[in-house]
Design an enzyme around this catalytic site. Sequence first.
Site, PDB file in Angstrom:
ATOM      1  N   GLU A  70       0.827  -1.207   0.000  1.00  0.00           N
ATOM      2  CA  GLU A  70       0.000   0.000   0.000  1.00  0.00           C
ATOM      3  C   GLU A  70       0.865   1.262   0.000  1.00  0.00           C
ATOM      4  OE1 GLU A  70      -3.034   0.524  -0.572  1.00  0.00           O
ATOM      5  OE2 GLU A  70      -3.612  -1.576  -0.694  1.00  0.00           O
TER       6      GLU A  70
ATOM      7  N   CYS B 172     -25.311   4.151 -12.377  1.00  0.00           N
ATOM      8  CA  CYS B 172     -24.341   5.251 -12.403  1.00  0.00           C
ATOM      9  C   CYS B 172     -24.992   6.587 -12.785  1.00  0.00           C
ATOM     10  CB  CYS B 172     -23.210   4.931 -13.380  1.00  0.00           C
ATOM     11  SG  CYS B 172     -21.974   6.237 -13.444  1.00  0.00           S
TER      12      CYS B 172
ATOM     13  N   CYS C  52     -18.999  -1.848 -17.944  1.00  0.00           N
ATOM     14  CA  CYS C  52     -19.051  -1.613 -16.492  1.00  0.00           C
ATOM     15  C   CYS C  52     -20.212  -2.346 -15.823  1.00  0.00           C
ATOM     16  CB  CYS C  52     -19.171  -0.110 -16.242  1.00  0.00           C
ATOM     17  SG  CYS C  52     -19.205   0.275 -14.492  1.00  0.00           S
TER      18      CYS C  52
ATOM     19  N   CYS D 206     -13.326   2.120 -14.925  1.00  0.00           N
ATOM     20  CA  CYS D 206     -13.747   3.513 -14.718  1.00  0.00           C
ATOM     21  C   CYS D 206     -12.503   4.382 -14.561  1.00  0.00           C
ATOM     22  CB  CYS D 206     -14.647   3.606 -13.485  1.00  0.00           C
ATOM     23  SG  CYS D 206     -15.466   5.196 -13.345  1.00  0.00           S
TER      24      CYS D 206
ATOM     25  N   CYS E 157     -17.675   2.563 -20.030  1.00  0.00           N
ATOM     26  CA  CYS E 157     -18.990   2.348 -19.416  1.00  0.00           C
ATOM     27  C   CYS E 157     -19.686   1.119 -20.013  1.00  0.00           C
ATOM     28  CB  CYS E 157     -19.852   3.594 -19.573  1.00  0.00           C
ATOM     29  SG  CYS E 157     -19.114   5.052 -18.798  1.00  0.00           S
TER      30      CYS E 157
END
Length: 294
Positions: A40, A212, A206, A196, A203
């Site tokens: 991370e 959305c 998606c 995205c 899209c």
Amino acid sequence: MVAPSSSPLHTAVVDWFAAHARELPWRRPSTTAWHVLVSEIMLQQTPVERVAPVYDAWVRRWPTPADLAAEPSGEAVRAWGRLGYPRRALRLHAAATAIRDHHDGVVPDDLDTLRSLPGIGEYTAAAVAVFAYGHRHAVLDTNVRRVLGRLLGGDALPAPAITAGERARAVAVLPEDEATAAQWSIGLMELGALVCTARSPRCGDCPVRTWCRWHEAGRPAYEGPARRAQAYAGTDRQCRGRLLAVLRESEGPVAGGALRAVWDDATQRERALDGLLDDGLVVLAGDDVYALPG
Ligand code: SF4
């Protein structure tokens, strides 16, 4: 706003992640909480492809926080290689030392204790608690912020800095069940990385298109404050990188002349070197002689 319990929206993201998640080194079954913490911090400002080889070498060499803490912080800076923003290497070393000294060598699993570690902020603490321990917290990195902003807020791009409203919205939409919440968070992150994306969201591919708001509104253009692309060539950051590379590639201390040879602009070079000394990434080892920290 969708209901916070598990909903078709949550299921869509979780199922999509199960089918499309990339195989990344920090997603192997053998990954520990320490490995998650390392990944991370490395991933915060560096793309996956550049992080993967450095991460692999790092966790092989230092499989636990105590292994890293046993070595000088300069070795962490050396192993950081060309990932950029090398203060992160010092932060990781400081966190490893605190984990060894105050937490029996075990990465804590609760948010407050994680946040109390040196250099661990809100995002990293949440990411470790969720991805390593499966707890239920909102994890708001750039990708998640963008996906939630489009999906729930109808915004092309999120505000430059995270807002309280955004955080509250991310918490409100978390699935109630801990395990589903963790999968939802990692799924959103992957969706932002693969589908995205900032510049060309796909899209048509998606899984959450039907929910959305930004898509439904016809994908209106971003109207917020101007967003500057970060330049690199010719900056102090590039100069710092060059100076640090000389030290990383040397077995021991180096004379100032070796640093002067890699950057012509003396004013900028001195400013960059002063910055590295102030940050503790470089130490004076003699008169005009420099080294990585011991
Ligand atoms: S429909 Fe388009 S804008 Fe909305 S979340 Fe999916 S990829 Fe992003």
